[in-house]
Design an enzyme around this catalytic site. Structure first.
Site, short mmCIF file in Angstrom:
data_model
loop_
_atom_site.label_atom_id
_atom_site.label_comp_id
_atom_site.label_asym_id
_atom_site.label_seq_id
_atom_site.Cartn_x
_atom_site.Cartn_y
_atom_site.Cartn_z
CD1 TRP A 107 3.11 5.59 -2.88
CD2 TRP A 107 1.66 7.28 -2.76
NE1 TRP A 107 3.07 6.20 -4.11
CE2 TRP A 107 2.20 7.26 -4.06
CE3 TRP A 107 0.71 8.27 -2.46
CZ2 TRP A 107 1.85 8.16 -5.05
CZ3 TRP A 107 0.35 9.18 -3.44
CH2 TRP A 107 0.92 9.12 -4.72
NE ARG B 288 -3.49 0.05 2.64
CZ ARG B 288 -4.68 0.21 2.08
NH1 ARG B 288 -5.22 -0.78 1.40
NH2 ARG B 288 -5.34 1.34 2.18
CD GLU C 142 -2.74 -4.02 -18.26
OE1 GLU C 142 -3.20 -2.86 -18.14
OE2 GLU C 142 -2.18 -4.61 -17.32
CE LYS D 243 0.60 -4.73 -15.29
NZ LYS D 243 -0.51 -3.96 -15.44
C1 AGP Z 1 -1.99 -1.72 -12.57
O1 AGP Z 1 -0.84 -2.47 -12.94
C2 AGP Z 1 -1.68 -0.52 -11.75
N1 AGP Z 1 -1.04 -0.91 -10.55
C3 AGP Z 1 -2.83 0.44 -11.57
O2 AGP Z 1 -3.09 1.00 -12.82
C4 AGP Z 1 -4.16 -0.16 -11.04
O3 AGP Z 1 -4.74 -0.99 -12.02
C5 AGP Z 1 -5.12 0.99 -10.76
O4 AGP Z 1 -4.56 1.79 -9.74
C6 AGP Z 1 -6.51 0.52 -10.34
O5 AGP Z 1 -6.42 -0.23 -9.16
P1 AGP Z 1 -7.73 -1.05 -8.68
O6 AGP Z 1 -7.99 -2.09 -9.72
O7 AGP Z 1 -7.36 -1.63 -7.34
O8 AGP Z 1 -8.86 -0.07 -8.58
#
Ligand code: AGP
Length: 598
Positions: free
Chosen positions: A75, A27, A473, A477
């Site tokens: 964070w 987190r 996507e 990544k």
């Molecule tokens: C995905 O690889 C990222 N870590 C990020 O874009 C993530 O998908 C986005 O923050 C949404 O998160 P959630 O699916 O928990 O809402």
């Protein structure tokens, strides 16, 4: 976007606190800290960096003279990453940790801290100092907490300890916080699954809850006792097993979790869901899919599925945009929120917003104890099990599975597809794991791709129709775990500008499933090669050997399984390139797994 832990009236505090904080590290991992708590005694240790740094600072002492501990992994939102801005904020009277953002902290600073000389950088430190100021006029801690809640605005979850009475107060408004009870203490966590080994019962605080803990007593500040329910425990996914990183473990788990999720959908989920859907989908004009980041890419795929299998209009919205948009309350729409964590603030606020306009809401999530599950009208769960790697992989493909099933259920209910087509599509979905296993087995191309990426200054992902969102996507990544510049483009758009980017140092990765746009996608590859660009093409049909072209053959695809087949290799090449680059793959810089702040 931070993780909070509280272990009240227990033993082995250091061990337990570090253990839970390690599970919350996804987190946020800019800094971390703990406060050990006893009567009129608070000892706080904070460190910049990860939990491992904090753990080193704690190594010598046993802290056995303390009865409780609160901790935090951060964070950074307001204030730089520093020991000074690390939580807990404490003195010998009060210790406090917070997950969230206090939006009116400057106002409070001006009102209550005028005489304060010290430069205060963070919102949480402001609240800590304001609380100390208020405690001079309000000696009763309950009244003091009520006063605090009445003056702060924002999304937050707090744990606050008072050493004079040894009371612990937990406040929740917008950010997640759960409390568990056991014979050896009371446990708080931003993510209840981090408490699996300590508690069997849990209560997920609701917005506005204030829970006071004194001794073994937990009660709401202004009402009856807390009703704990059994904690749904998933098996311990907090270990990497034989894998080097959570991300590669989770990539390899995809055939299994997709199989399990589909089995769940086939056996009973959609029986019940179909009835609920019947109520909401007969008189509907449109489905609106909403998410952030990778979850938004799942929205884009859902749109293609709905266009293919239903007659209903489908559209997509970035959650961070939708929540500020004017939407009429007259349209006959249903909103589908996609979120792995079920806690992403932008998505959650967008969900609350459309609910306030009277719309029905569905949430597609991997976190069944999350706030969005409690907010939405209908939950469409994915069973990807815990996803720890910040870069979403198995949760994403399980979202695609949920949305593929949703589209054919709606198509069946609205008679856009017949039973025979429906059953064939279900069969195609059940065959996905076998195709993914085949892809995982054939990894001979990866080294070549890593070498091509290493010798390129940028990498573009190019695709059309249902694989265009997969190009986006794949690019995300690569960006988020290797920090390499990348973009995803719709193939038809290349000639409208982006092709100017092509030169001998640029790598283009083209996704060319054998569908009705295959020839057009081949032209994209030819146009790039003609300009000296390097091309990698993923396809189920060979283009033949060409200079500067690396082709990687994929299993034969059908429409519904195409996104799954073309996502997996892109996850793998990003992982192995990042491994080559030596980046922090499971916890990339500046990111966190769950973005629970604006
Ligand atoms: C995905 O690889 C990222 N870590 C990020 O874009 C993530 O998908 C986005 O923050 C949404 O998160 P959630 O699916 O928990 O809402």
């Amino acid at each position: 976007m931070c993780g909070i832990v509280g272990i009240i009236n227990s033993k082995d505090l250091k061990l337990k606190a570090i253990n839970v904080l390690n599970k919350l590290e996804y987190r946020g991992y800019d800094s971390a800290g703990v406060s050990f708590l006893a009567k009129n005694k608070i000892k706080t240790i904070t460190e910049v960096g990860k939990i491992a740094e904090l753990s080193k600072s704690l190594s010598s002492d046993s802290y056995s003279s303390f009865e409780s501990v609160i901790g935090h992994t951060r964070w950074a939102t307001h204030g730089i990453v520093s020991k000074n801005n690390a939580h807990p904020f404490s003195n010998q009277k009060i210790s406090l940790v917070c997950n969230g953002i206090i939006e009116n902290y400057n106002e409070l600073k001006l009102k209550y801290l005028k005489s304060h000389k010290k430069i205060i950088e963070s919102d949480t430190e402001t609240i800590f100092l304001v609380l100390n100021e208020l405690s001079k006029e309000i000696p009763d801690n309950k009244k003091l907490i009520k006063k605090l809640v009445s003056i702060i605005k924002g999304h937050y979850a707090f744990l606050i300890y008072f050493s004079n009475t040894q009371e612990v107060f937990s406040l929740k408004s917008g950010s997640p916080l759960s409390v568990g009870k056991s014979s050896n203490g009371i446990y708080f966590s931003s993510d209840s699954s981090a408490l699996n080994e300590y508690v069997d019962n849990i209560y997920h605080l609701k917005d506005g809850d204030i829970i006071r803990v004194l001794g073994q007593d937990t009660s709401f500040l202004n009402s009856k006792n807390v009703n704990f329910e059994p904690l749904k425990k998933t098996s311990n996914e907090f270990s990497k097993g034989d894998f080097k990183h959570f991300m590669i473990k989770e990539i390899h788990e995809q055939p299994l979790v997709i199989k399990n999720t589909q089995k769940y959908y086939d056996v009973d989920y959609f029986l019940d869901f179909r009835n609920k859907l019947k109520d909401v989908s007969k008189e509907l004009d449109s489905f609106v899919f909403v998410g952030c980041g990778t979850a938004y890419h799942a929205c884009l795929i859902a749109k293609y599925y709905f266009e293919k299998y239903t007659d209903i209009d489908a559209s997509c919205e970035y959650a961070s945009e939708l929540r500020y948009k004017k939407i009429s309350s007259k349209k006959r729409s249903i909103y589908v929120f996609i979120s792995q964590s079920g806690e992403t603030m932008d998505t959650l606020m967008a969900l609350k917003y459309v609910k306030s306009k009277g719309y029905n809401t569905i949430v597609v999530t991997n976190s069944l104890e999350s706030t969005m599950v409690r907010e939405a009208n209908i939950t469409l769960p994915t069973y990807a099990m815990k996803e720890i790697g910040v870069a979403s992989t198995k949760a994403f493909t399980c979202q695609l599975l949920a949305l593929a099933n949703l589209s054919i259920e709606v198509g069946l209910v609205r008679k856009n597809i017949n039973k025979k087509e429906y059953l064939q599509l279900k069969k195609d979905l059940r065959n996905i794991p076998a195709k993914l296993i085949k892809i995982l087995k054939n990894s001979s191309y990866i080294e070549k791709v890593v070498n091509l990426l290493s010798s390129s200054k940028a990498c573009y992902f190019i695709a059309r129709n249902i694989v265009f969102p997969i190009a986006l996507e794949g690019s995300l990544k690569l960006k988020e775990i290797s920090y390499m510049h990348s973009e995803g483009f719709a193939g038809g758009e290349m000639k409208h500008g982006p092709i100017a980017l092509i030169d001998k140092d640029v790598l283009s990765i083209c996704l060319n499933p054998k569908n009705e746009l295959y020839e057009k996608s081949v032209s994209n590859c030819e146009e790039i090669l003609a300009r000296g660009g390097k091309v990698i093409v993923f396809s189920s049909k060979s283009l033949g050997s060409k200079k500067n072209l690396l082709e990687i053959l994929m299993p034969k695809e059908n429409y519904i399984d195409t996104p799954f087949i073309y996502t997996l290799p892109l996850q793998l090449i990003s992982y192995y390139f990042a491994l080559n680059e030596g980046t922090d793959i499971d916890q990339p810089r500046n990111l966190a797994k769950s973005v629970t702040v604006e």
